[in-house]
Write an enzyme that holds these catalytic residues in place. Structure first.
Site, mmCIF file in Angstrom:
data_model
loop_
_atom_site.group_PDB
_atom_site.id
_atom_site.type_symbol
_atom_site.label_atom_id
_atom_site.label_comp_id
_atom_site.label_asym_id
_atom_site.label_seq_id
_atom_site.Cartn_x
_atom_site.Cartn_y
_atom_site.Cartn_z
ATOM 1 N N ASP A 72 -6.453 8.046 -4.853
ATOM 2 C CA ASP A 72 -5.860 6.804 -4.031
ATOM 3 C C ASP A 72 -6.362 5.512 -4.518
ATOM 4 O O ASP A 72 -6.507 4.612 -3.377
ATOM 5 C CB ASP A 72 -5.734 7.226 -2.465
ATOM 6 C CG ASP A 72 -5.005 6.271 -1.998
ATOM 7 O OD1 ASP A 72 -3.999 5.449 -2.345
ATOM 8 O OD2 ASP A 72 -5.065 6.413 -0.620
ATOM 9 N N HIS A 110 -11.096 8.649 6.759
ATOM 10 C CA HIS A 110 -11.061 9.885 6.103
ATOM 11 C C HIS A 110 -12.089 9.726 4.690
ATOM 12 O O HIS A 110 -12.491 8.801 4.520
ATOM 13 C CB HIS A 110 -9.498 10.074 5.444
ATOM 14 C CG HIS A 110 -9.276 9.064 4.364
ATOM 15 N ND1 HIS A 110 -8.313 8.109 5.209
ATOM 16 C CD2 HIS A 110 -9.228 8.395 3.264
ATOM 17 C CE1 HIS A 110 -7.774 7.224 4.231
ATOM 18 N NE2 HIS A 110 -8.434 7.398 3.170
ATOM 19 N N LEU A 213 -10.910 -2.957 8.198
ATOM 20 C CA LEU A 213 -10.863 -1.606 8.646
ATOM 21 C C LEU A 213 -9.602 -0.931 8.134
ATOM 22 O O LEU A 213 -8.338 -1.067 8.838
ATOM 23 C CB LEU A 213 -10.928 -1.465 10.282
ATOM 24 C CG LEU A 213 -12.170 -2.464 10.827
ATOM 25 C CD1 LEU A 213 -11.961 -2.202 12.344
ATOM 26 C CD2 LEU A 213 -13.392 -2.036 10.309
ATOM 27 N N ASP A 214 -9.924 -0.277 6.926
ATOM 28 C CA ASP A 214 -8.652 0.665 6.460
ATOM 29 C C ASP A 214 -8.044 1.810 7.394
ATOM 30 O O ASP A 214 -8.745 2.772 7.748
ATOM 31 C CB ASP A 214 -9.178 1.088 5.114
ATOM 32 C CG ASP A 214 -7.835 1.654 4.460
ATOM 33 O OD1 ASP A 214 -6.797 1.049 4.042
ATOM 34 O OD2 ASP A 214 -7.975 3.086 4.093
ATOM 35 N N GLU A 254 -6.303 -3.741 9.866
ATOM 36 C CA GLU A 254 -5.275 -3.565 8.919
ATOM 37 C C GLU A 254 -4.283 -2.556 9.769
ATOM 38 O O GLU A 254 -4.597 -1.344 9.500
ATOM 39 C CB GLU A 254 -5.575 -2.957 7.543
ATOM 40 C CG GLU A 254 -4.417 -2.618 6.728
ATOM 41 C CD GLU A 254 -4.127 -1.121 6.238
ATOM 42 O OE1 GLU A 254 -3.183 -1.101 5.427
ATOM 43 O OE2 GLU A 254 -4.980 -0.271 6.631
ATOM 44 N N LEU A 365 6.692 5.044 3.659
ATOM 45 C CA LEU A 365 7.962 5.045 4.200
ATOM 46 C C LEU A 365 8.554 3.688 4.897
ATOM 47 O O LEU A 365 9.518 3.424 4.787
ATOM 48 C CB LEU A 365 8.274 6.031 5.534
ATOM 49 C CG LEU A 365 7.746 7.476 5.021
ATOM 50 C CD1 LEU A 365 8.057 8.313 6.072
ATOM 51 C CD2 LEU A 365 8.641 7.871 3.790
ATOM 52 N N TYR A 366 7.582 2.796 4.696
ATOM 53 C CA TYR A 366 7.850 1.483 5.243
ATOM 54 C C TYR A 366 7.672 0.297 4.423
ATOM 55 O O TYR A 366 7.554 -0.960 4.770
ATOM 56 C CB TYR A 366 7.075 1.094 6.758
ATOM 57 C CG TYR A 366 5.587 1.498 6.521
ATOM 58 C CD1 TYR A 366 4.608 0.521 5.842
ATOM 59 C CD2 TYR A 366 4.760 2.688 6.782
ATOM 60 C CE1 TYR A 366 3.475 0.755 5.565
ATOM 61 C CE2 TYR A 366 3.417 3.023 6.725
ATOM 62 C CZ TYR A 366 2.824 1.661 6.124
ATOM 63 O OH TYR A 366 1.417 2.117 5.665
ATOM 64 N N GLN A 367 7.608 0.498 3.000
ATOM 65 C CA GLN A 367 7.118 -0.516 2.314
ATOM 66 C C GLN A 367 8.135 -0.358 0.979
ATOM 67 O O GLN A 367 8.502 0.666 0.669
ATOM 68 C CB GLN A 367 5.609 -0.263 1.838
ATOM 69 C CG GLN A 367 4.697 -0.657 3.029
ATOM 70 C CD GLN A 367 3.350 -0.430 2.346
ATOM 71 O OE1 GLN A 367 3.049 -0.013 1.465
ATOM 72 N NE2 GLN A 367 2.322 -1.092 3.077
#
Length: 514
Positions: A72, A110, A213-214, A254, A365-367
């Site tokens: 990632d 995570h 803050l991811d 974020e 799903l939102y980008q």
């Protein structure tokens, strides 16, 4: 506002070297990867000092932890407190922090399955002293979960957020919100807070003063909820903020979601992203109608980080209706949203379709995955207007390196990795950087950003008005005044100031006033 120091100093060898001006803590910031803009942390520092000199007051350096090139792109760290030695070390970051406000990612939700802590858990199982750090399905649902419980969980990926793994010799369901390589942490455990505070200490010791803050919205899993932005998530944010403040750092939250959520969150944190701004500016430029953008300007929080593009995609959920019952209206109606999505795909020559939705892995799903320049059909004047809107609104402008350098959709990289977001994560070595900076539209952007950093009017009072297809923005502080009229119908703009625009001389639509 700090002043510009144009003096020179002598180094130990007697060579003349420029003295970097003191930075404006509320001035523009660059968003960049260390490996994709120059190739290392030291090279990024050189770019800031040379090609981008007197332009940016801060920099958000995207994950440089070990490994920076994981599944990632660095957001799956094996060790959050260790700089990947291929990029440099904490000393390189400390040097950047001497002359720039430095933001880094605090990956709260995570860690990587390759981390030493998780490997210990895999080996020792339930009896391990580290076991409470990791979240399993039974951590939240000790008595099991119903179909309704599982269907309620919000996840920005298809499917359920669990991965079956062998832990201490037994098969268990590990909570994996983002991918099977990224295991979620249990924020209720003492082990979590020992881990997170040690990371914050390492970062702030190197001069970091802003923590992003991811994925923190996914931390507070609670049975009977959708496990997103719960009361426990808010408590986590508050506790992190308090600790960060004790270390002289501020936090940026974020979170993607309905625009009312950002307004509410802004009341309790240092900064929130204005994720509604990118699609609203695109909508205004594609339709020639800035009404929706103007409505947002009237209510948006002032303690915002203003973005056009980032390392992620262009958010759609941020301007659409809520998923609540009954749904709250969005900043754009559903039909307008659908037309905007199609306009972006058409403007990009359909290359954005290759990287969005089910067409690519690591999807959100939102980008929409697309460079901002391609989303505007590579219209240089439209890009300049979008950049001015970003710079002129209250908040801290953060400028993504690909958008700044007029990067186009990197279909080659997308096909090589199969990761949708990589279409907007191009690599720029020093030769490619120099070539991009030589473009007139890039020079104009750099000049505008430097002007935004240094003009004293931006410390004053902001006002906005709308007439027809035009928005007028003004900033006033004592005798200093800036006015910008942006016509979305004709895609033209006029900027007036009572100060000599020496850094903006290439902008034809510029009129200094006396």
């Amino acid at each position: 506002m700090s002043t510009v120091d144009t003096a020179t100093a002598r180094n130990a060898q007697g060579d003349a070297s420029p003295v970097q001006r003191a930075f404006n803590p509320n001035g523009p910031q660059l968003i960049a990867y260390a490996d994709r803009l120059g190739g290392s942390l030291s090279k990024l520092g050189e770019v800031l000092a040379n090609q981008f000199r007197d332009v940016f007051d801060g920099v958000h350096i995207l994950p440089f932890f070990r490994p920076f090139d994981g599944v990632d792109a660095g957001f799956d760290p094996e060790d959050h407190a260790v700089v990947d030695p291929r990029l440099g070390g904490w000393r390189d970051l400390a040097e950047i922090a001497q002359t720039r406000r430095l933001m880094v990612d605090l990956i709260v939700n995570h860690v990587s399955t390759r981390s030493d802590r998780f490997r210990q858990f895999v080996s020792e199982g339930r009896s391990s002293e580290i076991a409470p750090l990791f979240l399993t399905m039974s951590s939240i649902f000790p008595n099991g979960a119903t179909e309704a419980d599982l269907a309620r969980i919000y996840r920005p990926r298809p499917g359920l957020p669990f991965t079956a793994m062998t832990i201490g010799g037994e098969r268990r369901l590990i909570w994996t919100t983002f991918s099977s390589d990224q295991v979620d942490l249990d924020v209720r455990s003492a082990q979590f807070w020992d881990y997170l505070t040690s990371v914050i200490d390492t970062m702030t010791a190197a001069g970091v003063t802003m923590l992003r803050l991811d994925a923190v919205g996914y931390t507070g899993k609670m049975a009977g909820t959708d496990c997103f932005m719960t009361e426990e998530s808010s408590a986590v944010v508050e506790r992190i903020s308090d600790y960060a403040h004790s270390r002289n750092a501020q936090v940026l939250l974020e979170v993607h979601g309905h625009h009312q959520l950002q307004i509410e969150l802004a009341r309790s944190v240092d900064y929130v992203y204005d994720f509604a701004l990118p699609p609203l500016v695109l909508h205004a430029l594609h339709t020639g109608d800035p009404a929706a953008l103007y409505r947002w300007i009237q209510v948006r929080p002032a303690n915002a980080i203003n973005v056009l593009d980032t390392h992620d995609g262009i958010g759609i959920v941020d301007v659409g209706p809520s998923t609540s019952e009954p749904p709250l209206p969005g900043l754009l109606e559903s039909g307008e949203l659908d037309r905007l999505v199609e306009a972006i795909h058409t403007a990009s020559g359909d290359t954005s379709r290759l990287a969005t939705g089910a067409a690519a892995s690591n999807l959100d799903l939102y980008q929409i995955n697309c460079t901002y320049f391609d989303a505007l059909g590579r219209d240089e004047n439209a890009l300049m207007i979008a950049r001015l809107v970003q710079l002129l609104l209250p908040g801290i402008p953060q400028v993504y390196y690909v958008g700044l350098l007029c990067g186009v959709n990197d279909v080659t990289l997308l096909r090589a990795t199969g990761v949708g977001r990589d279409i907007n994560r191009a690599h720029f070595d020093m030769a490619a950087l120099e070539e991009s900076v030589s473009q007139r539209v890039v020079r104009r952007q750099l000049a505008a950003i430097g002007w935004r950093s240094q003009h004293p009017a931006f410390e004053g009072t902001f006002a906005a008005s709308m007439s027809g297809c035009a928005l007028t923005f003004t900033w006033t502080k004592e005798s200093h005044h800036v006015e910008a009229v942006i016509d979305f119908g004709t895609k033209s703009f006029l900027v007036s100031t009572n100060s000599d625009p020496t850094t903006f001389e290439e902008t034809h639509s510029w009129r200094p006033t006396t």
